[in-house]
Every structure is written in structure tokens, then in C-alpha cells.
Design an enzyme around this catalytic site. Sequence first.
Site, PDB file in Angstrom:
ATOM      1  N   THR A 249       5.418  -7.921  -5.234  1.00 50.08           N
ATOM      2  CA  THR A 249       4.179  -8.631  -5.544  1.00 50.08           C
ATOM      3  C   THR A 249       3.127  -7.725  -6.169  1.00 50.08           C
ATOM      4  OG1 THR A 249       3.788  -8.383  -3.192  1.00 50.08           O
ATOM      5  CG2 THR A 249       4.277 -10.586  -3.972  1.00 50.08           C
TER       6      THR A 249
ATOM      7  N   HIS B  83       2.637  -0.894  -0.020  1.00 48.95           N
ATOM      8  CA  HIS B  83       1.571  -0.533   0.909  1.00 48.95           C
ATOM      9  C   HIS B  83       2.189  -0.187   2.257  1.00 48.95           C
ATOM     10  CE1 HIS B  83       1.915  -4.599   2.590  1.00 48.95           C
ATOM     11  NE2 HIS B  83       1.871  -5.063   1.354  1.00 48.95           N
TER      12      HIS B  83
ATOM     13  N   HIS C 109       5.016  -1.843   4.117  1.00 47.65           N
ATOM     14  CA  HIS C 109       6.414  -1.669   3.716  1.00 47.65           C
ATOM     15  C   HIS C 109       7.058  -0.456   4.367  1.00 47.65           C
ATOM     16  CE1 HIS C 109       5.031  -3.957   0.014  1.00 47.65           C
ATOM     17  NE2 HIS C 109       6.083  -4.648   0.405  1.00 47.65           N
TER      18      HIS C 109
ATOM     19  N   LYS D 141       3.431 -17.254   6.645  1.00 47.13           N
ATOM     20  CA  LYS D 141       2.553 -18.212   7.260  1.00 47.13           C
ATOM     21  C   LYS D 141       2.319 -19.383   6.361  1.00 47.13           C
ATOM     22  CE  LYS D 141       3.076 -14.578   6.569  1.00 47.13           C
ATOM     23  NZ  LYS D 141       3.907 -13.703   7.083  1.00 47.13           N
TER      24      LYS D 141
ATOM     25  N   ARG E  98       3.976 -19.307  -2.746  1.00 52.79           N
ATOM     26  CA  ARG E  98       3.634 -18.028  -3.338  1.00 52.79           C
ATOM     27  C   ARG E  98       3.438 -18.147  -4.846  1.00 52.79           C
ATOM     28  NH1 ARG E  98       7.082 -13.295  -0.782  1.00 52.79           N
ATOM     29  NH2 ARG E  98       6.564 -14.554   1.032  1.00 52.79           N
TER      30      ARG E  98
ATOM     31  N   GLN F  71      18.141 -15.850  -0.292  1.00 54.45           N
ATOM     32  CA  GLN F  71      18.219 -14.553   0.388  1.00 54.45           C
ATOM     33  C   GLN F  71      19.605 -14.338   0.989  1.00 54.45           C
ATOM     34  OE1 GLN F  71      14.887 -13.434   2.820  1.00 54.45           O
ATOM     35  NE2 GLN F  71      16.098 -11.991   4.019  1.00 54.45           N
TER      36      GLN F  71
ATOM     37  N   ASP G  16      10.697 -11.211  11.750  1.00 56.82           N
ATOM     38  CA  ASP G  16      10.505 -12.550  11.180  1.00 56.82           C
ATOM     39  C   ASP G  16      11.610 -12.895  10.186  1.00 56.82           C
ATOM     40  OD1 ASP G  16       9.595 -10.544   9.486  1.00 56.82           O
ATOM     41  OD2 ASP G  16       8.151 -11.849   8.492  1.00 56.82           O
TER      42      ASP G  16
ATOM     43  N   LYS H 270      -4.878  -7.023  12.360  1.00 56.73           N
ATOM     44  CA  LYS H 270      -3.688  -6.903  11.524  1.00 56.73           C
ATOM     45  C   LYS H 270      -3.450  -5.457  11.120  1.00 56.73           C
ATOM     46  CE  LYS H 270      -1.935  -9.352   7.434  1.00 56.73           C
ATOM     47  NZ  LYS H 270      -0.548  -9.125   7.622  1.00 56.73           N
TER      48      LYS H 270
ATOM     49  N   LYS I  20      -4.455  -3.026   7.338  1.00 57.43           N
ATOM     50  CA  LYS I  20      -5.613  -3.477   6.570  1.00 57.43           C
ATOM     51  C   LYS I  20      -6.849  -2.693   7.008  1.00 57.43           C
ATOM     52  CE  LYS I  20      -3.937  -7.450   4.668  1.00 57.43           C
ATOM     53  NZ  LYS I  20      -4.000  -7.883   3.291  1.00 57.43           N
ATOM     54  N   THR I  21      -7.695  -2.407   6.056  1.00 56.66           N
ATOM     55  CA  THR I  21      -9.008  -1.871   6.386  1.00 56.66           C
ATOM     56  C   THR I  21     -10.017  -2.852   5.819  1.00 56.66           C
ATOM     57  OG1 THR I  21      -9.194  -0.662   4.322  1.00 56.66           O
ATOM     58  CG2 THR I  21      -8.170   0.472   6.169  1.00 56.66           C
TER      59      THR I  21
END
Length: 432
Positions: A38, A43, A46, A80, A84, A176, A197, A232, A235-236
Site C-alpha cells: 500500500t 512501517h 510489518h 476492520k 480498500r 490468498q 488475524d 495502537k 502509531k505516533t
Amino acid sequence: MSLIKELTWRGMIHDSMPGVEEHLNEAMRAGYVGVDPTADSLHIGHLVSIMMLKHMQVAGHKPIALVGGATGMIGDPSGKSNERNLLDEETLRKNQEGIKNQLKRFLDFDSNEPNVAELVNNYDWMKSFSFLDFIRDVGKHITVNYMMAKDSVKKRLSSESADGMSFTEFTYQLVQGFDFLQLYRDKNCTIQMGGSDQWGNITTGTEMIRRIDQGKAFAVTCPLITKADGSKFGKTESGNVWLDPEKTSPYKFYQFWLNTSDEDAAKYIKIFTLLDQKTIETLIKEHQEEPHLRKLQKTLAEELTVMVHSKEDLDNAIIASEVLFKKGEEALAGLKAMNERLILDVFEGVPQAEVSKSEISNGLSIIEALVDKGGFLKSNGEARRELKQNAISVNKQKVGEEKELNTDDLISDKFILLQKGKKNYYLLNVVD
RNA sequence: GGGGAGAUACCAAAGCGGCCAACUGGGGCAGACUGUAAAUCUGCUGUCUUCGACUUCGUAGGUUCGAAUCCUGCUCUCCCCA
């Protein structure tokens, strides 16, 4: 130590199919994880997948990174939210290149070893697969009943979900699953790994391999990374923490790990570093005895910064951290040691303002610098108040109302660092 | 359509003729402490040429030596009855 045992003590196994361990002990095996293309950079979300591949390679097995060009176009319903965005092929290729370059820092893609890592893109085999062929060759073997039994699907079909699920998303698990079959046939790949998940999607793959090719394949999942405070991971305030230094500076990357909570640090250090069990256990013990030293966080941050960026970037990040978080002489010394680029890097995003050199050499009152010239504070009254409260620093040195800036205060002959309290920085850019 | 209540600073909420730049709580900012944590304590939180002055309490007027406070019009919000 076997791969499974290794992953187990590191807390990286959430679930695995029976028999994997024996399967892995018998011979060199190939295993893969999927990565969504994406963006043109990975990040830290991963990183777990990457580390699983890394452990595979270390244990002598063959890691395969699958870029989900095709699947990324569909969207996984077990996520969620909503459908996409569909990526076009050009972006896809660009992103794939970026991702590969980053993976190279972790995995060996170039040697002649039999377990050399490989990068594949499922778009390559999906793009020319016609719909008719797909439903006949793949769809035929999996029942809708089976597909509907997956949690990811059930959840989307239940009334909690407002939007319903499109057919496109419903077929996701087939696509998949087919990837797995494809890799099984093409590269004798028998293991798929991923976040917990992904369990449902992965087992669709093993099921296909069993039904269509009468083969045996395995699923291994790792727990989703969580944070002790429930927020989460990865993330910042400013968004994702990327591996690309252009997107997230090495300094910020270092800081991210350094700020890990005690509880999480013990968990993360096992997952994200390659340090061995004994070293880590010692570190955790030391940390419990002297938590204020934050050895775990420091080690975690150092290891990862070097692994993702470089030793030099780490050194710079440490210098920068000293400047920002130490006091007095120590900080000033660090500040002077920083070059222009590092300063701009560290203070990226802090408010900046320009003043002419002549104004500085004539002496500029601190209030004027903060309010009129810099626009950093709203009013003279506020500036006075903060000065009275001992909150204002120039180049990390506390100053009072009578302070006048002059050329002695220049850093790198170009900057003056103003500061309100601990966290609010302002950079005065001196131009000719 | 009829009746009632209200509009105060970032939010909530006191004040109801001078002692009001406006109690208090939250939030925010800062200081001390500390591990770049948590908790705690303290200060600040309209503007300015800051031991003083000026502009603010929905809006426009009025009464008064003096108004956030009293009166009138307007705007908006909420509640009750139709």
C-alpha cells in the site's frame, strides 16, 4: 534450536498447525508471509513478519516475501473497516521496489545459498488468470459453506457491520489461498506465516493444497502486537513509524522505541531483536532491578536503529536525544556538535522563523524574538509570564527577561534554539 | 401559536449595582519531583508601554457618580402546553 522453539520463547507463536515442527526439522523448507504494497515503504507494523522471515533464514530455511499486488487490490475482510483502495500497476511496481530494498537490510536476497530469500508478487500470476479459469480451477474445490465459516466473513455478515461485504472481499480468501497453492507448486513452499488475524485465510490455503494437490502445508501465526495501555502499536501522533528515513527520521525512529513502556519493552525486545535468550533474560532482570536506567528500552532502540538504519544514524540519534533531553552544559555541547543537516532533521516540524543577521548582531531582546520576530508566543504578556516562571531557554540554557540574543548564541552560525518548557521548541533561522 | 428559562473566558459553572479581569472544577501551559514514565505538589491561563492602564460577561441602546449585575429592542438556545 529449532525454528519453532526459537519463535516460541520469543512469544512469536500464536497458533500453529500440528506437525510443523517435525516438518521443519526434516529438511530445508520454504515459508512465506504476505506484505501489502500500500506504500513504497514498510512501517514497523510489518516488522513482525519480517522478523519471522529472518528467523526462518537464520534457521536455514527459505524465506519468501510475497508482495500482495493482487490481494492488495481486493482488500481483506478480516481487517476492520471498509473496502480498500485499488492500486494501479505502476504504483504497485514502485512500491514493490521500495519494499524490496528495505527487506534487503534484513534478509539475504543475493547469495548462492539454497535458502536465499525471494520476493514474489501475486499480481504476476493473478493478472492473467481469467475469471472463468479461476472459478473453475480454484473455486470449484472450496465450498461456500467452508468460506462462510471463517470468522472474518461471519463478522462482516453479522448485523454489527453496517456496510455488508462485497463479493470482491468475499473472494479474498480464495485469492490468498491460491497464492499459497501457487507457491507450493512453484517453490515447494509449505508454510505460511502471518498475524493471528490471518489464520482463516491461511487455512483456506492449506485446505486448497490438500484438496487440489493432495499436499500437506502448514500455518503458523504470531500474536498481533499490542500495547499495554491499549493504544495502537506503531502509531505516533504524527502517524505511522516508517522504515524509510525520508518518511520517519532515524532520530524519531530511535525515539519511538526508547519511549516504549516497561511492560511492552520486555515483550518487544524478544520479537524485534535477534539477541539471544540469555542476553535478553539478563537484560530483563537488570531492568527489573534498576528500571530507571531503562536498559531494555535503550537496547531495543539501539538494536533496531542499527538494523533498520545504520550505526551512524544511531550515533546521531543519541546525540540529538542528549540535546533534547539533557540539561545545561551537556546539552549545549551536544548542540554544538550537531551539523546543520542533523539540526534540521531533529527539529523537523518545530515552528521556525527567520531573522536577519544584522538584527542579531545589534542584540535582540528575548521577548521580541519570541513574539514579534518568531510569532512563537501569542503576546508579550505571555512571554513575560513564561520568562518569570523560568520556562524559557535559549540553546538549552534558561534565561530571564533581560536576555538579549546576539551572535554568540548562534549554533552552526545559523540557528538559535528557543524553548518553552521541556517540549516546545522553536528554531530561529538566521539569514543574511 | 401560547407560556417559561437562559446566553459569562477553551469547556463546565458561580457571580445578580461598587470589594469583578470576574469564585470553583476540568482542560491547557509552566515549575519542582522523576526514568524523555506514572502519580503528586506549586504557579500561570484577556491585552498592553505590567507595582499601572486598557478592553471584556450574546448583541444594540438606556438608567446610574458607578453595571456581568437594573431597564428596553434584537439575535440565538433550551423546556413546558397546544
